[in-house]
Design a protein around this motif. Structure first.
Motif, PDB file in Angstrom:
ATOM      1  N   TYR A  17       0.836  -1.195   0.000  1.00 26.93           N
ATOM      2  CA  TYR A  17       0.000   0.000   0.000  1.00 26.93           C
ATOM      3  C   TYR A  17       0.869   1.242   0.000  1.00 26.93           C
ATOM      4  O   TYR A  17       1.951   1.273   0.572  1.00 26.93           O
ATOM      5  CB  TYR A  17      -0.992   0.004   1.164  1.00 26.93           C
ATOM      6  N   SER A  18       0.387   2.239  -0.731  1.00 24.32           N
ATOM      7  CA  SER A  18       1.047   3.533  -0.806  1.00 24.32           C
ATOM      8  C   SER A  18       0.064   4.605  -0.376  1.00 24.32           C
ATOM      9  O   SER A  18      -1.124   4.533  -0.710  1.00 24.32           O
ATOM     10  CB  SER A  18       1.521   3.810  -2.239  1.00 24.32           C
ATOM     11  N   SER A  57      -2.555  -1.206  -3.404  1.00 29.31           N
ATOM     12  CA  SER A  57      -3.542  -0.203  -3.010  1.00 29.31           C
ATOM     13  C   SER A  57      -2.905   1.171  -2.856  1.00 29.31           C
ATOM     14  O   SER A  57      -1.711   1.304  -2.586  1.00 29.31           O
ATOM     15  CB  SER A  57      -4.214  -0.615  -1.695  1.00 29.31           C
ATOM     16  N   GLY A  59      -3.756   5.025  -1.020  1.00 26.37           N
ATOM     17  CA  GLY A  59      -4.592   5.724  -0.068  1.00 26.37           C
ATOM     18  C   GLY A  59      -4.920   7.146  -0.498  1.00 26.37           C
ATOM     19  O   GLY A  59      -4.292   7.709  -1.389  1.00 26.37           O
ATOM     20  N   SER A  89      -8.274   0.721  -2.382  1.00 27.50           N
ATOM     21  CA  SER A  89      -7.913   1.925  -1.642  1.00 27.50           C
ATOM     22  C   SER A  89      -7.328   1.544  -0.292  1.00 27.50           C
ATOM     23  O   SER A  89      -7.632   0.494   0.261  1.00 27.50           O
ATOM     24  CB  SER A  89      -9.160   2.787  -1.421  1.00 27.50           C
ATOM     25  N   SER A  90      -6.487   2.444   0.221  1.00 25.72           N
ATOM     26  CA  SER A  90      -5.886   2.159   1.533  1.00 25.72           C
ATOM     27  C   SER A  90      -5.585   3.450   2.300  1.00 25.72           C
ATOM     28  O   SER A  90      -4.425   3.737   2.568  1.00 25.72           O
ATOM     29  CB  SER A  90      -4.607   1.348   1.342  1.00 25.72           C
ATOM     30  N   THR A 208      -9.350  -4.248   8.038  1.00 29.68           N
ATOM     31  CA  THR A 208      -7.935  -3.995   7.768  1.00 29.68           C
ATOM     32  C   THR A 208      -7.386  -3.206   8.950  1.00 29.68           C
ATOM     33  O   THR A 208      -7.857  -2.095   9.224  1.00 29.68           O
ATOM     34  CB  THR A 208      -7.752  -3.189   6.472  1.00 29.68           C
ATOM     35  N   THR A 245      -1.564  -4.304   8.172  1.00 31.09           N
ATOM     36  CA  THR A 245      -0.704  -3.427   7.392  1.00 31.09           C
ATOM     37  C   THR A 245       0.398  -2.881   8.285  1.00 31.09           C
ATOM     38  O   THR A 245       0.234  -2.792   9.504  1.00 31.09           O
ATOM     39  CB  THR A 245      -1.483  -2.233   6.800  1.00 31.09           C
ATOM     40  N   LEU A 317      -0.405  -6.194   4.087  1.00 35.70           N
ATOM     41  CA  LEU A 317      -0.078  -5.111   3.173  1.00 35.70           C
ATOM     42  C   LEU A 317       1.135  -4.352   3.696  1.00 35.70           C
ATOM     43  O   LEU A 317       1.120  -3.843   4.825  1.00 35.70           O
ATOM     44  CB  LEU A 317      -1.254  -4.142   3.024  1.00 35.70           C
ATOM     45  N   GLN A 319       3.858  -1.296   3.677  1.00 43.70           N
ATOM     46  CA  GLN A 319       4.101   0.091   3.276  1.00 43.70           C
ATOM     47  C   GLN A 319       5.608   0.254   3.068  1.00 43.70           C
ATOM     48  O   GLN A 319       6.383   0.193   4.017  1.00 43.70           O
ATOM     49  CB  GLN A 319       3.615   1.066   4.335  1.00 43.70           C
TER      50      GLN A 319
END
Length: 352
Positions: A17-18, A57, A59, A89-90, A208, A245, A317, A319
């Motif tokens: 995820y970003s 994903s 954000g 989405s995140s 999540t 995450t 997930l 990062q």
């Protein structure tokens, strides 16, 4: 669990995820253009798919040092650049968006991606967007709860009758387009406290949960509370997946990984939230019982398996592009995940 596009027979899902971070390099102070940063995010997704990862994903953020304001648009570019990886989405900040527009955007994304889109709906961790988008931060809790309920109702019903406090009523409203298979996986983002996890369970939605740092038992309590609250509503917890995450960084050894990652995480926290990451607390990430996944590939594998056994989650997930982390280091970490970490994690968790 298949309703949420997760097949446990394939083992623990691994995704990225970003937050759409557009920060200067923490060591050099140099910053790429907004266009280049968005291009980088799409390139990360392409490499993640090539490396065999399951999910990618982006954000939503509405502040300086981010380019993820229109995260659904970026995900549209990701959909066109990839073919198999699930995208989502995140998180989508449900509190400051209209649920009808959220659903229209992500149903369209689902069609563009041939049925790969998901929504992770969250509340804002940074509050400046309330003024920017015309909402009162004093309505923080009420806005999210009401709008998230409406989003779920739109997903479940072709025509919606609804009345609330923060928008005009819907009378026999048909929200179009519909996703490829009629419904979208919609997850609730939880920051860690058990109270939020319990709300997710009572709603009967997948969760999540963010694990940025700290002892694993704290987060295990929240996940246990989530599953207990599902039971209270007569749901079967095994039907509702949990995703975790957190920060991720692989290097030759834990000491090197912590040393290389810290400046970026510290800067990222300062620029995003106003307060950095305490160095001593960050150093605890080396401990097996800390939730942060930072170290050598083998150490990360062992830690992921340990967390899987303790938490019983279905998706993780990572990062890996926060705080101005150089693009080449991000891409190198994706390669390490695909070649060294993912095969071992899948081998252990497959079929469990």
């Amino acid at each position: 669990m298949e309703d949420y596009r997760i097949n446990k027979e394939n083992g623990l899902e691994f995704g990225l995820y970003s937050l759409g971070d557009h920060m200067p390099n923490a060591l050099t102070g140099k910053r790429v253009s907004a266009k280049e940063r968005i291009d980088q995010i799409v390139a990360e997704a392409k490499l993640a798919e090539e490396a065999g990862l399951d999910f990618f994903s982006v954000g939503e953020s509405h502040q300086k040092y981010f380019v993820g304001q229109a995260h659904a648009v970026i995900l549209g570019a990701v959909a066109q650049a990839t073919a198999k990886i699930k995208i989502g989405s995140s998180a989508t900040i449900v509190s400051t968006s209209d649920p009808v527009r959220i659903y229209e955007n992500f149903a369209t994304l689902d069609l563009l991606s041939n049925g790969r889109a998901e929504i992770i709906g969250g509340r804002a961790s940074r509050l400046g967007l309330f003024d920017l988008l015309g909402y009162n931060v004093n309505d923080y809790e009420e806005l999210f709860e009401e709008k998230f309920e409406l989003l779920l109702k739109i997903n479940e019903n072709h025509r919606v009758n609804w009345e609330g406090n923060f928008r005009a009523p819907l009378k026999d409203a048909e929200v179009l387009p519909r996703p490829l298979n009629d419904k979208l996986p919609i997850w609730r983002a939880v920051g860690g406290p058990a109270e939020s996890a319990i709300k997710a369970g009572l709603q009967g939605v997948p969760m999540t949960i963010t694990l940025l740092g700290g002892p694993l038992p704290i987060f295990k309590r929240s996940i246990d509370a989530y599953r207990q609250s599902l039971k209270m509503k007569s749901y079967n917890p095994s039907d509702f997946p949990v995703a975790t995450t957190g920060f991720f960084y692989a290097a030759d050894d834990t000491k090197t990984a912590l040393r290389e990652l810290y400046p970026y995480v510290d800067q990222g926290m300062k620029l995003a939230n106003g307060t950095g990451y305490h160095k001593r607390l960050f150093a605890n990430g080396a401990d097996m019982n800390d939730v942060m996944l930072v170290g050598s590939p083998q150490q990360i594998i062992e830690k992921m398996i340990y967390q899987y056994e303790e938490l019983g989650h279905q998706r993780y997930l990572a990062q890996i592009d926060f705080g101005g982390m150089p693009f080449e280091k991000v891409m190198k970490n994706i390669e390490i995940i695909g070649t060294k970490i993912l095969p071992e994690v899948k081998k252990y968790t497959k079929g469990k």
